[in-house]
Every structure is written in C-alpha cells, then in structure tokens.
Write a protein that holds these residues in place. Structure first.
Motif, PDB file in Angstrom:
ATOM      1  N   SER A 102       0.855  -1.190   0.000  1.00 25.36           N
ATOM      2  CA  SER A 102       0.000   0.000   0.000  1.00 25.36           C
ATOM      3  C   SER A 102       0.888   1.237   0.000  1.00 25.36           C
ATOM      4  N   SER A 103       0.377   2.319  -0.559  1.00 25.91           N
ATOM      5  CA  SER A 103       1.200   3.529  -0.640  1.00 25.91           C
ATOM      6  C   SER A 103       0.359   4.779  -0.473  1.00 25.91           C
ATOM      7  N   ILE A 104       1.044   5.843  -0.044  1.00 28.17           N
ATOM      8  CA  ILE A 104       0.459   7.172   0.111  1.00 28.17           C
ATOM      9  C   ILE A 104       1.400   8.164  -0.569  1.00 28.17           C
ATOM     10  N   TYR A 105       0.840   9.079  -1.328  1.00 26.53           N
ATOM     11  CA  TYR A 105       1.662  10.113  -1.957  1.00 26.53           C
ATOM     12  C   TYR A 105       2.195  11.045  -0.874  1.00 26.53           C
ATOM     13  N   LYS A 106       3.528  11.145  -0.760  1.00 23.87           N
ATOM     14  CA  LYS A 106       4.119  11.811   0.399  1.00 23.87           C
ATOM     15  C   LYS A 106       4.087  13.331   0.313  1.00 23.87           C
ATOM     16  N   PHE A 107       3.898  13.901  -0.853  1.00 23.36           N
ATOM     17  CA  PHE A 107       3.978  15.353  -0.981  1.00 23.36           C
ATOM     18  C   PHE A 107       2.607  16.035  -1.044  1.00 23.36           C
ATOM     19  N   GLN A 108       1.576  15.348  -0.586  1.00 21.83           N
ATOM     20  CA  GLN A 108       0.275  15.992  -0.423  1.00 21.83           C
ATOM     21  C   GLN A 108       0.227  16.624   0.960  1.00 21.83           C
ATOM     22  N   SER A 109      -0.885  17.273   1.294  1.00 14.75           N
ATOM     23  CA  SER A 109      -0.996  17.939   2.592  1.00 14.75           C
ATOM     24  C   SER A 109      -0.943  16.916   3.724  1.00 14.75           C
ATOM     25  N   SER A 110      -0.421  17.344   4.875  1.00 17.86           N
ATOM     26  CA  SER A 110      -0.367  16.466   6.043  1.00 17.86           C
ATOM     27  C   SER A 110      -1.754  16.018   6.464  1.00 17.86           C
ATOM     28  N   GLU A 111      -2.750  16.881   6.280  1.00 15.39           N
ATOM     29  CA  GLU A 111      -4.126  16.529   6.640  1.00 15.39           C
ATOM     30  C   GLU A 111      -4.622  15.363   5.800  1.00 15.39           C
ATOM     31  N   ASN A 112      -4.341  15.394   4.507  1.00 19.48           N
ATOM     32  CA  ASN A 112      -4.757  14.289   3.638  1.00 19.48           C
ATOM     33  C   ASN A 112      -3.998  13.005   3.963  1.00 19.48           C
ATOM     34  N   ILE A 113      -2.732  13.141   4.334  1.00 17.12           N
ATOM     35  CA  ILE A 113      -1.955  11.960   4.735  1.00 17.12           C
ATOM     36  C   ILE A 113      -2.590  11.311   5.963  1.00 17.12           C
ATOM     37  N   ILE A 114      -2.985  12.131   6.939  1.00 15.53           N
ATOM     38  CA  ILE A 114      -3.625  11.603   8.151  1.00 15.53           C
ATOM     39  C   ILE A 114      -4.891  10.845   7.798  1.00 15.53           C
ATOM     40  N   ARG A 115      -5.694  11.397   6.903  1.00 15.29           N
ATOM     41  CA  ARG A 115      -6.952  10.736   6.528  1.00 15.29           C
ATOM     42  C   ARG A 115      -6.670   9.356   5.935  1.00 15.29           C
ATOM     43  N   GLU A 116      -5.684   9.274   5.061  1.00 12.51           N
ATOM     44  CA  GLU A 116      -5.371   7.981   4.451  1.00 12.51           C
ATOM     45  C   GLU A 116      -4.781   7.008   5.465  1.00 12.51           C
ATOM     46  N   VAL A 117      -3.948   7.516   6.361  1.00 12.40           N
ATOM     47  CA  VAL A 117      -3.363   6.670   7.407  1.00 12.40           C
ATOM     48  C   VAL A 117      -4.459   6.094   8.297  1.00 12.40           C
ATOM     49  N   LEU A 118      -5.431   6.913   8.672  1.00 11.84           N
ATOM     50  CA  LEU A 118      -6.517   6.440   9.521  1.00 11.84           C
ATOM     51  C   LEU A 118      -7.337   5.360   8.828  1.00 11.84           C
ATOM     52  N   ASP A 119      -7.525   5.489   7.540  1.00  6.93           N
ATOM     53  CA  ASP A 119      -8.242   4.444   6.801  1.00  6.93           C
ATOM     54  C   ASP A 119      -7.489   3.116   6.876  1.00  6.93           C
ATOM     55  N   TYR A 120      -6.179   3.168   6.721  1.00  6.32           N
ATOM     56  CA  TYR A 120      -5.379   1.944   6.838  1.00  6.32           C
ATOM     57  C   TYR A 120      -5.397   1.409   8.266  1.00  6.32           C
TER      58      TYR A 120
END
Length: 336
Positions: free
Chosen positions: A89-107
């Motif tokens: 699984s992967s997350i685009y690292k250069f998006q906003s920190s808020e969007n990263i948190i949302r994706e992390v919480l889903d995982y």
C-alpha cells in the motif's frame, strides 16, 4: 485514546519530524507517533515493540522491515515505487499532512478490523439537540455558536441533520468525505467507527464537525432507531464530552431522536407566527403523552442576527456578538 503505534521512517529528518509533529498535535489520534531517520534505530525499536502502522519512504524500504512485528507497511511514495515493492500500500508523500492523516486512519481501521482489537472507552456523552418548529430562525447559527463555546472546555462534536446545509459555502471549503460516507462505513464496521470519525471530521474554531451529507435522500431514508444506534456507538467510545445534533423536520421521525437528547434548545422568534408554531408543537407533544420531552426543551428567544458578512466571518461575528453573549449567559445560569 492512544492505543496503537504509528512509526514514520524517512531519511529526510525534516520531513519525518514535521509530519510526526503535525500528527501528534492533532487531537484524538488513536495511536502514538514516533519518527525515525536511521535504519538501525528503527530496527532496534522493532525488536522490542509492536508497530501497528509503519509509514516508510519508498526509497528507504527494505525487505528486513517486512519480517518484523508490524501490522501494516505503507510506502510514502514521491510518485514511483520500485518494482519489488509494487504490492505494498502507498500514500503520496507530498500531499498535505491533513490528507496523509486521513489515508493513514483508513489503513489503521483495516489493521484493527483484522486484529479484532478494538479499543473502547465507555463514557457518558451529553447529547444536545437543537430543534425548532419555526423556520428561518437561525437554528444552525445557534447550534454552531453553541458548539464553539462548548468546545473551549469540552470535546464537542457537531452533526448537522438538515437537507441542504450548504456547508461548503458556509465554511468556504470542499470536503473529501461527509456524513453519508461515515454512515455507510458505520453500517459495515460499527466497532471501528471512532477511528473513521477522526478521518472524516473537520474542525472550526476548536469545534469538531462532520461535513453534512449532500444527498438528501440519505437523510430521509435513515430510520430513527439507526440514528440512535449511531449516536450510542459514538458515545460508547468516549471520544467526545458533548454531541450537538442540529435536527431538522426532514428526518423520518425527528421526535424519536429528540427523545434521546439529554437537553434540547429550541430557537424561537418574537413574532405571532413563531409563537403559534411553538404552541402547536407543544400541543402535539401533550396530546401524544410526551411531557417528558417537553421538560427537556429550553426555548431561546433569538436576538436579531444582523450582519452583512458571509461564510466563516459571519459565524465569527455571531460568536462574539449578541448571540454568543446570550449563549454564554445561558450556560452560566445552567451551571448554577
């Protein structure tokens, strides 16, 4: 309610530490967050500790991490991923920190679903209803102002149950998810609702709120018992001290939900029509043996909400204007 561990590993110490700080500063995260910039330090930690989620730069990924006690590895990708790690699984690292948190919480939800280890903190959340049989009286303005004031001292969640709430215009932002998404998820995985809530909620002046649904048919189809079940599940996790329900007559049975509320504020206006509508509502309650519900209702004569401002500026003006003063005085009197 920290119960899990999120580890961040990136060779760029500025990136790793700034992302860790952002997540740590975010209230209500269900995990503690640790950042690593050295492979040896991470491996040493993994020898003695379980990691629920390992958020690791795709350029720093090695197979040795996959053999450790990790619930799930997620690659922080700048765009491309080496072919040997394409299955992760992967997350685009250069998006906003808020969007990263949302994706992390889903995982993180997925990890807890697989483990069956759902943290629960049974608590008692006060459910506050805001409802009025009088239209165009400033009900939502009252509810949001009340929420901001309560949020200064309590963990407070606002839920709007109107057909057309127009929050994107009101809050001057767009939303990636809303109440419809949360309700759909709740029906599938009720026991991990508390994690998904944190991925969906937005914040305004300290107040957590769930972006209202945009498809009005969802509002009409939701049964009263389902709303109660949804609220009780939120209550059971002890996430919030107060939940404010901005209740509309578009619900299939608003009275059913009102009966669940611990107290109810009813904004009214100083006019003959307003008084007649309130009187008709009270007569209906009496005729249907709902005296207990009547006893929870606190009628609030709304001040004039004169303002040329729009959006968030309008809400800020109400918070520090006559409406905010009225609510603060009312709360002070209730505390005795």
């Amino acid at each position: 309610m920290n119960s899990g561990v999120l580890a961040i590993y990136d060779l760029d110490d500025s990136y790793a530490n700034s992302l860790m700080k952002y997540i740590c500063d975010k209230e209500g995260m269900p995990f503690k967050t640790i950042a690593f910039t050295q492979k040896e330090a991470l491996l040493q930690y993994m020898e003695e500790n379980h990691i629920d989620l390992l958020l690791i730069s795709s350029t720093a990924m090695e197979e040795c991490f996959a053999n450790k006690d990790v619930g799930k590895i997620i690659l922080l990708s700048p765009g491309d991923i080496f072919s040997e790690y394409i299955g992760y699984s992967s997350i685009y690292k250069f998006q906003s920190s808020e969007n990263i948190i949302r994706e992390v919480l889903d995982y993180y939800v997925d990890v807890y679903q697989e483990s069956g280890n759902i943290p629960m903190n049974l608590g008692r959340t006060e459910v506050i209803g805001v409802y009025s049989p009088v239209g165009r009286v400033g009900k939502t303005t009252f509810a949001l102002t009340l929420g901001q004031i309560l949020a200064a001292n309590y963990g407070t969640l606002y839920i709007n149950l109107e057909e057309f709430a127009a929050f994107e215009s009101l809050m001057e932002k767009t939303y990636a998810a809303d109440l419809s998404d949360l309700l759909y998820y709740y029906r599938q995985y009720p026991e991990s609702l508390h994690i998904k809530v944190k991925a969906v909620v937005e914040k305004f002046n300290g107040l957590d709120y769930i972006p209202p649904l945009t498809f009005s048919e969802d509002l009409r189809q939701m049964k009263g018992k389902e709303w109660i079940s949804f609220i009780e599940k939120l209550n059971s996790f002890g996430i919030y001290d107060k939940i404010i329900l901005d209740i509309s007559s578009m619900l299939e049975d608003p009275l059913y939900l009102l009966e669940r509320c611990d107290r109810i504020y009813m904004p009214t206006a100083k006019s003959g029509m307003s008084e007649m509508k309130v009187q008709a509502f009270e007569t209906f309650l009496l005729q249907n043996d709902m005296e207990d519900l009547m006893g929870k209702i606190d009628k609030v004569l709304m001040p004039e909400l004169n303002s040329q401002a729009q959006g968030v500026r309008y809400l800020e003006e109400q918070l520090w204007g006559s409406l905010g003063d009225l609510i603060r005085q009312k709360l002070k009197e209730e505390r005795g």
